[in-house]
Write a protein that holds these residues in place. Structure first.
Motif, PDB file in Angstrom:
ATOM      1  N   UNK A 122       1.324  -1.244   0.586  1.00  0.00           N
ATOM      2  CA  UNK A 122      -0.254   0.480  -0.326  1.00  0.00           C
ATOM      3  C   UNK A 122       1.032   1.270  -0.383  1.00  0.00           C
ATOM      4  N   UNK A 123       0.707   2.162  -1.104  1.00  0.00           N
ATOM      5  CA  UNK A 123       1.412   3.579  -0.702  1.00  0.00           C
ATOM      6  C   UNK A 123       0.728   4.363  -0.854  1.00  0.00           C
ATOM      7  N   UNK A 124      -0.546   3.955   0.420  1.00  0.00           N
ATOM      8  CA  UNK A 124      -1.365   5.380   0.853  1.00  0.00           C
ATOM      9  C   UNK A 124      -0.547   6.267   2.404  1.00  0.00           C
ATOM     10  N   UNK A 125      -1.715   6.784   2.367  1.00  0.00           N
ATOM     11  CA  UNK A 125       0.089   8.110   3.878  1.00  0.00           C
ATOM     12  C   UNK A 125      -1.572   7.936   4.658  1.00  0.00           C
ATOM     13  N   UNK A 126      -0.367   7.767   6.175  1.00  0.00           N
ATOM     14  CA  UNK A 126      -2.061   7.270   6.997  1.00  0.00           C
ATOM     15  C   UNK A 126      -2.375   8.855   7.272  1.00  0.00           C
ATOM     16  N   UNK A 127      -2.558   9.824   6.430  1.00  0.00           N
ATOM     17  CA  UNK A 127      -2.912  10.617   6.869  1.00  0.00           C
ATOM     18  C   UNK A 127      -3.865  11.665   5.591  1.00  0.00           C
ATOM     19  N   UNK A 128      -3.988  10.076   4.767  1.00  0.00           N
ATOM     20  CA  UNK A 128      -5.494  10.513   3.330  1.00  0.00           C
ATOM     21  C   UNK A 128      -6.725  10.231   4.077  1.00  0.00           C
ATOM     22  N   UNK A 129      -7.920  10.952   3.659  1.00  0.00           N
ATOM     23  CA  UNK A 129      -8.740  10.624   4.411  1.00  0.00           C
ATOM     24  C   UNK A 129      -9.721   9.554   4.338  1.00  0.00           C
ATOM     25  N   UNK A 130      -9.056   8.684   3.589  1.00  0.00           N
ATOM     26  CA  UNK A 130      -9.712   7.401   3.178  1.00  0.00           C
ATOM     27  C   UNK A 130      -9.164   6.227   2.908  1.00  0.00           C
ATOM     28  N   UNK A 131      -8.710   5.395   3.224  1.00  0.00           N
ATOM     29  CA  UNK A 131      -7.804   4.750   2.717  1.00  0.00           C
ATOM     30  C   UNK A 131      -8.356   3.157   2.886  1.00  0.00           C
ATOM     31  N   UNK A 132      -8.078   2.782   1.295  1.00  0.00           N
ATOM     32  CA  UNK A 132      -8.333   1.483   0.549  1.00  0.00           C
ATOM     33  C   UNK A 132      -7.927   0.200   2.126  1.00  0.00           C
ATOM     34  N   UNK A 133      -6.354   0.217   1.351  1.00  0.00           N
ATOM     35  CA  UNK A 133      -4.969  -0.763   1.101  1.00  0.00           C
ATOM     36  C   UNK A 133      -4.343  -1.409   2.586  1.00  0.00           C
ATOM     37  N   UNK A 134      -4.173   0.728   2.958  1.00  0.00           N
ATOM     38  CA  UNK A 134      -3.780   0.177   4.256  1.00  0.00           C
ATOM     39  C   UNK A 134      -4.138  -0.454   5.219  1.00  0.00           C
TER      40      UNK A 134
END
Length: 179
Positions: free
Chosen positions: A87-99
């Motif tokens: 998962x390349x999503x950051x922890x501060x993204x509003x919605x995280x799908x994979x993280x």
């Protein structure tokens, strides 16, 4: 259905170097290949499940992460792991799908490889790893690295098992499997 072991990457399989993009800096525990072989011989499929938020933060690229993962596979033997889920999503993204702690990466593996999470394990060094494993129905092993923070405190209480090293975690998996 298959059984699996899902591993976090940083501070579980390799020494954590924040936002690692130089594959030459990878450090793995001596004898890791032999330990992974024990799991394979016991019939487990092996996976790496890793948050790599440095990509979302602009601190490294997906290509950097791929180089590090390829080097890791070369060092331990590419035949041990079925697949690496990232998962390349950051922890501060509003919605995280994979993280992590979302179980999405585990669910992808269960669908692709016909895995029974009830017979599977998630091994990691953070609360997000324990929660990801629990959220997917896996038994969880928290590797307690001696951190003195709330996440470690909670992880110790929520994990199915607590160990102090990766190799001890593998011993636990194999002993539970043989009960």
């Amino acid at each position: 259905m298959n059984k699996a072991v899902f591993f976090d990457r940083d501070d579980t399989l390799i020494k954590n170097i924040p936002y690692l993009k130089n594959e030459k800096l990878i450090e793995i525990p001596h004898g890791l290949d032999q330990q992974l072989l024990r799991l394979k011989k016991a019939g487990f499929l092996l996976f790496i499940v890793s948050n790599q938020s440095g990509v979302a933060r602009g601190l490294l690229t997906a290509g950097d992460v791929e180089k590090v993962n390829q080097r890791l596979l070369e060092m331990v033997g590419s035949s041990f792991f079925e697949k690496i889920y990232l998962s390349y999503e950051g922890p501060t993204q509003e919605i995280t799908w994979d993280r992590k702690p979302q179980p999405t990466m585990i669910w992808k593996a269960t669908k692709e490889y016909d895995i029974d999470c009830g017979r599977s394990f998630f091994v990691g060094d953070r609360l997000a790893d324990v929660l990801c494993g629990r959220n997917s129905g896996c038994k969880t092993i928290f590797i307690n690295l001696g951190r003195k923070n709330l996440d470690a405190f909670v992880a110790c209480r929520l994990a199915t098992y607590v160990t102090f090293s990766l190799f001890e975690a593998i011993d636990v998996i194999l002993s539970v499997e043989n009960e």
